[in-house]
Design a protein around this motif. Sequence first.
Motif, PDB file in Angstrom:
ATOM      1  N   TYR A 181      21.457  23.278  20.111  1.00 15.63           N
ATOM      2  CA  TYR A 181      22.498  23.399  19.087  1.00 15.63           C
ATOM      3  C   TYR A 181      22.772  24.875  18.836  1.00 15.63           C
ATOM      4  O   TYR A 181      21.840  25.668  18.748  1.00 15.63           O
ATOM      5  N   GLU A 182      24.062  25.210  18.701  1.00 10.05           N
ATOM      6  CA  GLU A 182      24.443  26.564  18.299  1.00 10.05           C
ATOM      7  C   GLU A 182      24.720  26.504  16.810  1.00 10.05           C
ATOM      8  O   GLU A 182      25.628  25.803  16.373  1.00 10.05           O
ATOM      9  N   LEU A 183      23.881  27.217  15.997  1.00  9.55           N
ATOM     10  CA  LEU A 183      23.950  27.014  14.548  1.00  9.55           C
ATOM     11  C   LEU A 183      24.765  28.066  13.813  1.00  9.55           C
ATOM     12  O   LEU A 183      25.361  27.790  12.785  1.00  9.55           O
ATOM     13  N   LEU A 184      24.745  29.305  14.351  1.00  8.39           N
ATOM     14  CA  LEU A 184      25.320  30.400  13.562  1.00  8.39           C
ATOM     15  C   LEU A 184      25.679  31.573  14.464  1.00  8.39           C
ATOM     16  O   LEU A 184      24.931  31.906  15.387  1.00  8.39           O
ATOM     17  N   ASP A 185      26.842  32.176  14.173  1.00  8.93           N
ATOM     18  CA  ASP A 185      27.191  33.444  14.814  1.00  8.93           C
ATOM     19  C   ASP A 185      26.511  34.546  14.010  1.00  8.93           C
ATOM     20  O   ASP A 185      26.801  34.708  12.819  1.00  8.93           O
ATOM     21  N   LEU A 186      25.582  35.275  14.627  1.00  9.94           N
ATOM     22  CA  LEU A 186      24.806  36.278  13.884  1.00  9.94           C
ATOM     23  C   LEU A 186      25.591  37.570  13.660  1.00  9.94           C
ATOM     24  O   LEU A 186      25.145  38.450  12.919  1.00  9.94           O
ATOM     25  N   GLY A 187      26.725  37.697  14.320  1.00 10.06           N
ATOM     26  CA  GLY A 187      27.611  38.851  14.080  1.00 10.06           C
ATOM     27  C   GLY A 187      27.076  40.169  14.619  1.00 10.06           C
ATOM     28  O   GLY A 187      27.615  41.228  14.305  1.00 10.06           O
ATOM     29  N   VAL A 188      26.019  40.113  15.432  1.00  9.88           N
ATOM     30  CA  VAL A 188      25.500  41.339  16.069  1.00  9.88           C
ATOM     31  C   VAL A 188      25.572  41.158  17.587  1.00  9.88           C
ATOM     32  O   VAL A 188      25.873  40.060  18.059  1.00  9.88           O
ATOM     33  N   GLY A 189      25.314  42.248  18.316  1.00 10.97           N
ATOM     34  CA  GLY A 189      25.374  42.168  19.778  1.00 10.97           C
ATOM     35  C   GLY A 189      26.788  41.895  20.244  1.00 10.97           C
ATOM     36  O   GLY A 189      27.019  41.171  21.211  1.00 10.97           O
ATOM     37  N   LYS A 190      27.751  42.489  19.536  1.00  7.50           N
ATOM     38  CA  LYS A 190      29.148  42.208  19.887  1.00  7.50           C
ATOM     39  C   LYS A 190      29.554  42.964  21.146  1.00  7.50           C
ATOM     40  O   LYS A 190      29.334  44.173  21.257  1.00  7.50           O
ATOM     41  N   CYS A 191      30.129  42.251  22.086  1.00  8.59           N
ATOM     42  CA  CYS A 191      30.641  42.848  23.305  1.00  8.59           C
ATOM     43  C   CYS A 191      31.625  41.847  23.899  1.00  8.59           C
ATOM     44  O   CYS A 191      32.069  40.939  23.193  1.00  8.59           O
ATOM     45  N   ARG A 192      31.993  42.000  25.155  1.00  9.40           N
ATOM     46  CA  ARG A 192      32.878  41.010  25.760  1.00  9.40           C
ATOM     47  C   ARG A 192      32.560  40.864  27.230  1.00  9.40           C
ATOM     48  O   ARG A 192      31.981  41.782  27.822  1.00  9.40           O
ATOM     49  N   ILE A 193      32.956  39.753  27.802  1.00  6.72           N
ATOM     50  CA  ILE A 193      32.885  39.617  29.256  1.00  6.72           C
ATOM     51  C   ILE A 193      34.286  39.946  29.759  1.00  6.72           C
ATOM     52  O   ILE A 193      35.287  39.426  29.244  1.00  6.72           O
ATOM     53  N   ALA A 194      34.349  40.842  30.751  1.00  8.98           N
ATOM     54  CA  ALA A 194      35.658  41.276  31.243  1.00  8.98           C
ATOM     55  C   ALA A 194      35.643  41.393  32.762  1.00  8.98           C
ATOM     56  O   ALA A 194      34.582  41.464  33.390  1.00  8.98           O
ATOM     57  N   VAL A 195      36.845  41.419  33.324  1.00 15.04           N
ATOM     58  CA  VAL A 195      37.018  41.733  34.739  1.00 15.04           C
ATOM     59  C   VAL A 195      37.284  43.235  34.809  1.00 15.04           C
ATOM     60  O   VAL A 195      38.152  43.736  34.097  1.00 15.04           O
ATOM     61  N   ALA A 196      36.538  43.950  35.643  1.00 19.99           N
ATOM     62  CA  ALA A 196      36.765  45.384  35.789  1.00 19.99           C
ATOM     63  C   ALA A 196      36.847  45.736  37.267  1.00 19.99           C
ATOM     64  O   ALA A 196      36.360  44.991  38.130  1.00 19.99           O
ATOM     65  N   ALA A 197      37.485  46.862  37.534  1.00 15.32           N
ATOM     66  CA  ALA A 197      37.656  47.298  38.925  1.00 15.32           C
ATOM     67  C   ALA A 197      37.918  48.800  38.940  1.00 15.32           C
ATOM     68  O   ALA A 197      38.051  49.423  37.875  1.00 15.32           O
ATOM     69  N   LYS A 198      38.016  49.365  40.152  1.00 18.94           N
ATOM     70  CA  LYS A 198      38.392  50.776  40.272  1.00 18.94           C
ATOM     71  C   LYS A 198      39.794  50.936  39.708  1.00 18.94           C
ATOM     72  O   LYS A 198      40.619  50.021  39.780  1.00 18.94           O
ATOM     73  N   LYS A 199      40.055  52.134  39.172  1.00 16.50           N
ATOM     74  CA  LYS A 199      41.348  52.354  38.506  1.00 16.50           C
ATOM     75  C   LYS A 199      42.522  52.037  39.421  1.00 16.50           C
ATOM     76  O   LYS A 199      43.536  51.498  38.984  1.00 16.50           O
ATOM     77  N   ASP A 200      42.398  52.362  40.711  1.00 12.87           N
ATOM     78  CA  ASP A 200      43.551  52.186  41.605  1.00 12.87           C
ATOM     79  C   ASP A 200      43.614  50.781  42.225  1.00 12.87           C
ATOM     80  O   ASP A 200      44.458  50.511  43.070  1.00 12.87           O
ATOM     81  N   PHE A 201      42.721  49.893  41.805  1.00 15.78           N
ATOM     82  CA  PHE A 201      42.727  48.540  42.387  1.00 15.78           C
ATOM     83  C   PHE A 201      43.948  47.753  41.917  1.00 15.78           C
ATOM     84  O   PHE A 201      44.289  47.764  40.738  1.00 15.78           O
ATOM     85  N   SER A 202      44.623  47.083  42.839  1.00 14.19           N
ATOM     86  CA  SER A 202      45.640  46.132  42.370  1.00 14.19           C
ATOM     87  C   SER A 202      45.474  44.809  43.114  1.00 14.19           C
ATOM     88  O   SER A 202      45.147  44.780  44.307  1.00 14.19           O
ATOM     89  N   TYR A 203      45.661  43.762  42.362  1.00 17.46           N
ATOM     90  CA  TYR A 203      45.394  42.409  42.852  1.00 17.46           C
ATOM     91  C   TYR A 203      46.425  41.994  43.893  1.00 17.46           C
ATOM     92  O   TYR A 203      47.627  42.130  43.693  1.00 17.46           O
ATOM     93  N   ASP A 204      45.920  41.462  45.024  1.00 13.64           N
ATOM     94  CA  ASP A 204      46.805  40.986  46.090  1.00 13.64           C
ATOM     95  C   ASP A 204      46.595  39.473  46.239  1.00 13.64           C
ATOM     96  O   ASP A 204      45.561  39.036  46.740  1.00 13.64           O
ATOM     97  N   PRO A 205      47.586  38.678  45.794  1.00  9.87           N
ATOM     98  CA  PRO A 205      47.407  37.215  45.814  1.00  9.87           C
ATOM     99  C   PRO A 205      47.225  36.641  47.218  1.00  9.87           C
ATOM    100  O   PRO A 205      46.783  35.500  47.371  1.00  9.87           O
ATOM    101  N   GLN A 206      47.543  37.419  48.251  1.00  9.22           N
ATOM    102  CA  GLN A 206      47.401  36.933  49.633  1.00  9.22           C
ATOM    103  C   GLN A 206      45.937  36.933  50.086  1.00  9.22           C
ATOM    104  O   GLN A 206      45.597  36.304  51.080  1.00  9.22           O
ATOM    105  N   ARG A 207      45.105  37.723  49.369  1.00 11.55           N
ATOM    106  CA  ARG A 207      43.719  37.874  49.831  1.00 11.55           C
ATOM    107  C   ARG A 207      42.731  37.235  48.860  1.00 11.55           C
ATOM    108  O   ARG A 207      42.961  37.222  47.654  1.00 11.55           O
ATOM    109  N   THR A 208      41.625  36.712  49.413  1.00 10.99           N
ATOM    110  CA  THR A 208      40.560  36.173  48.566  1.00 10.99           C
ATOM    111  C   THR A 208      39.921  37.332  47.811  1.00 10.99           C
ATOM    112  O   THR A 208      39.539  38.331  48.415  1.00 10.99           O
ATOM    113  N   LEU A 209      39.835  37.168  46.491  1.00  7.15           N
ATOM    114  CA  LEU A 209      39.285  38.234  45.649  1.00  7.15           C
ATOM    115  C   LEU A 209      37.754  38.183  45.690  1.00  7.15           C
ATOM    116  O   LEU A 209      37.157  37.140  45.412  1.00  7.15           O
TER     117      LEU A 209
END
Length: 210
Positions: free
Chosen positions: A84-112
């Motif tokens: 059971y998840e009982l309570l949000d403790l409000g600490v350890g705040k962060c996020r899960i994100a997708v990150a890459a090199k600054k010059d990366f751009s997604y190409d839908p033709q290729r498997t990521l």
Amino acid sequence: MEMLNVALPKGRLGNKVYSMFASAGFECPEIEENNRKLIFENREKGVRYFWVKPSDVAIYVERGAADIGACGKDILLEYEPDVYELLDLGVGKCRIAVAAKKDFSYDPQRTLRVATKFVSVAKSYFASKGRDIDIIHLNGSIELAPILSLSDVIVDIVETGATLRENDLEVKEEIVPISARLIANKSSFRFKNEAIERVVDSLSRLTSIT
Ligand code: PRP
């Protein structure tokens, strides 16, 4: 008095969570002595604390070795433990994100190529976008993968963003916000309900102030 067994994640987050328990009236002064003990108890308060590797907290709680514990939402999303998840403790705040090199751009033709320790979170995120991916399961230092061209992107925890910045990477997409949660073993929640509710009440009074 029946003891409540509490799994705390060893490290900075666990210290914060322990301070919350202490402020809520469940202190255990012995824990503040700096030593390598892993179990501490305060019989008068009816609590016993274990220092556990953060990614293992949910395992202890799911199997009932601990009645309750504090665990990142990232772990709950990735492993979906039967707790059971009982309570949000409000600490350890962060996020899960997708990150890459600054010059990366997604190409839908290729498997990521996606390097991550959050295999399940990453798979369901990219599936929801209809994107084809190849998962590379790593256990740490995920940021190295795009730098060495082991992957195109990473799916990882971003807190301050310092690790990304210092490695010339940037967030491309946000997946989900994360914080620490109080979790409970399902049968403990029935059989030690009064003790658990007392902890939840005292902690929620704290989290509503901060
Ligand atoms: C986490 C995460 C990032 C870093 C993010 O790593 O995987 O590397 O923290 O924090 P920041 O945005 O404040 O820089 P952790 O320390 O858990 O180690 P890991 O390399 O084993 O994942």
